[in-house]
Write an enzyme that holds these catalytic residues in place. Structure first.
Site, PDB file in Angstrom:
ATOM      1  CB  ILE A  10      31.707  12.767  24.580  1.00  0.00           C
ATOM      2  CG1 ILE A  10      30.722  13.168  25.688  1.00  0.00           C
ATOM      3  CG2 ILE A  10      31.035  12.837  23.210  1.00  0.00           C
ATOM      4  CD1 ILE A  10      30.429  14.656  25.722  1.00  0.00           C
ATOM      5  CG  ASP A  54      41.906   5.926  16.357  1.00  0.00           C
ATOM      6  OD1 ASP A  54      40.775   5.451  16.124  1.00  0.00           O
ATOM      7  OD2 ASP A  54      42.840   5.872  15.541  1.00  0.00           O
ATOM      8  CG  ASN A  77      29.324  11.562  18.742  1.00  0.00           C
ATOM      9  OD1 ASN A  77      28.264  11.760  18.136  1.00  0.00           O
ATOM     10  ND2 ASN A  77      30.449  12.200  18.417  1.00  0.00           N
ATOM     11  CE1 TYR A 143      26.687   6.486   9.590  1.00  0.00           C
ATOM     12  CE2 TYR A 143      24.504   6.532   8.595  1.00  0.00           C
ATOM     13  CZ  TYR A 143      25.344   6.858   9.634  1.00  0.00           C
ATOM     14  OH  TYR A 143      24.864   7.537  10.716  1.00  0.00           O
ATOM     15  CE  LYS A 147      26.063   5.289  13.016  1.00  0.00           C
ATOM     16  NZ  LYS A 147      26.536   5.588  14.389  1.00  0.00           N
ATOM     17  CB  VAL A 176      22.438  15.693  12.539  1.00  0.00           C
ATOM     18  CG1 VAL A 176      22.731  16.798  13.547  1.00  0.00           C
ATOM     19  CG2 VAL A 176      21.548  14.621  13.164  1.00  0.00           C
ATOM     20  CB  THR A 178      27.345  17.266  11.191  1.00  0.00           C
ATOM     21  OG1 THR A 178      27.053  16.182  10.291  1.00  0.00           O
ATOM     22  CG2 THR A 178      26.515  17.115  12.455  1.00  0.00           C
TER      23      THR A 178
END
Length: 234
Positions: A10, A54, A77, A143, A147, A176, A178
């Site tokens: 991950i 990284d 992710n 952003y 995506k 989400v 976060t």
């Protein structure tokens, strides 16, 4: 793909969705979880193997692939998100930062681990995307652009990796809860809820998961008239 006895890598696994993915993979019986982070000392979840990763650093990615030769599931992710639009003074620089992580970083990882997955029977690649793959506008225009590109990459990789038996899954969702969304006043899913939907879909053989009501509504709106991406956004 069955998570029991899987070996999972991950990226961005030290917090947010990445941390939730690591926890859920362990809960589902993964044999090993490699938790990648720019600073591996920030990975504190018991039971995982922290590695320096990284995704913007080609040497880090190559070293991870050389170390984690037993991986059967890669979860792309790691990502960044900054507020800003296309007419901002720093739009080009911000776009480059977003693309470097959200697109090229994920592609570096996919390229490095595709041979690993092939040697281990095919496995799976899960790319964390967003409803922003389909709709764009302030305050997350740059952003969203990154995506959208990552969604196109995911769809292409699905064809490129089909012959080696690798399942490729794109994960879409709205906001989400976060660190990044802490100041955004909008409905949010918990990281755990999104991860459960994602891994349920993965285990069922899905190629795409719409992990919340927002994602399902936006996907349906792509074929509306007018299409959802043509509607004013603020």
């Amino acid at each position: 793909m069955d998570l029991k006895n899987a070996v999972v890598l991950i990226t961005g696994a030290n917090r947010g969705l990445g941390l939730a993915f690591a926890r859920e993979a362990l809960a589902r019986g993964a044999r090993k979880v490699y938790a990648g982070a720019r600073d591996p000392s920030t990975v504190t979840l018991p039971g995982v193997q922290a590695i320096k990763l990284d995704v913007t650093n080609a040497a880090d990615v190559a070293a991870a692939a050389a170390l984690a030769t037993d991986v059967t599931l890669v979860i792309n992710n790691a990502g960044i998100a900054a507020l800003g639009g296309f007419l901002d003074a720093d739009a080009i620089e911000s776009a480059q930062r977003h693309l470097e992580v959200n697109l090229y970083g994920s592609l570096r990882v996919a390229q490095a681990f595709a041979p690993v997955l092939a040697r281990n029977g095919g496995g799976a690649l899960l790319n964390v995307l967003s409803v922003a793959s389909w709709v764009n506008g302030q305050p997350l225009g740059l952003y969203a652009m990154s995506k959208s590109a990552a969604w196109a990459m995911t769809n292409g990789l699905r064809h490129d990796l089909r012959a080696q038996g690798t399942q490729v899954l794109g994960l879409h969702m709205g906001f989400v809860d976060t660190d990044f969304t802490r100041g955004i006043d909008a409905p949010k899913s918990t990281p755990q809820d999104i991860v459960v939907q994602a891994l349920d879909g993965l285990e069922a053989g899905a190629q795409e998961v719409l992990a919340d009501a927002v994602a399902r509504q936006v996907k349906q709106g792509l074929s509306a008239n007018p299409a959802v991406y043509l509607l004013p956004r603020g």
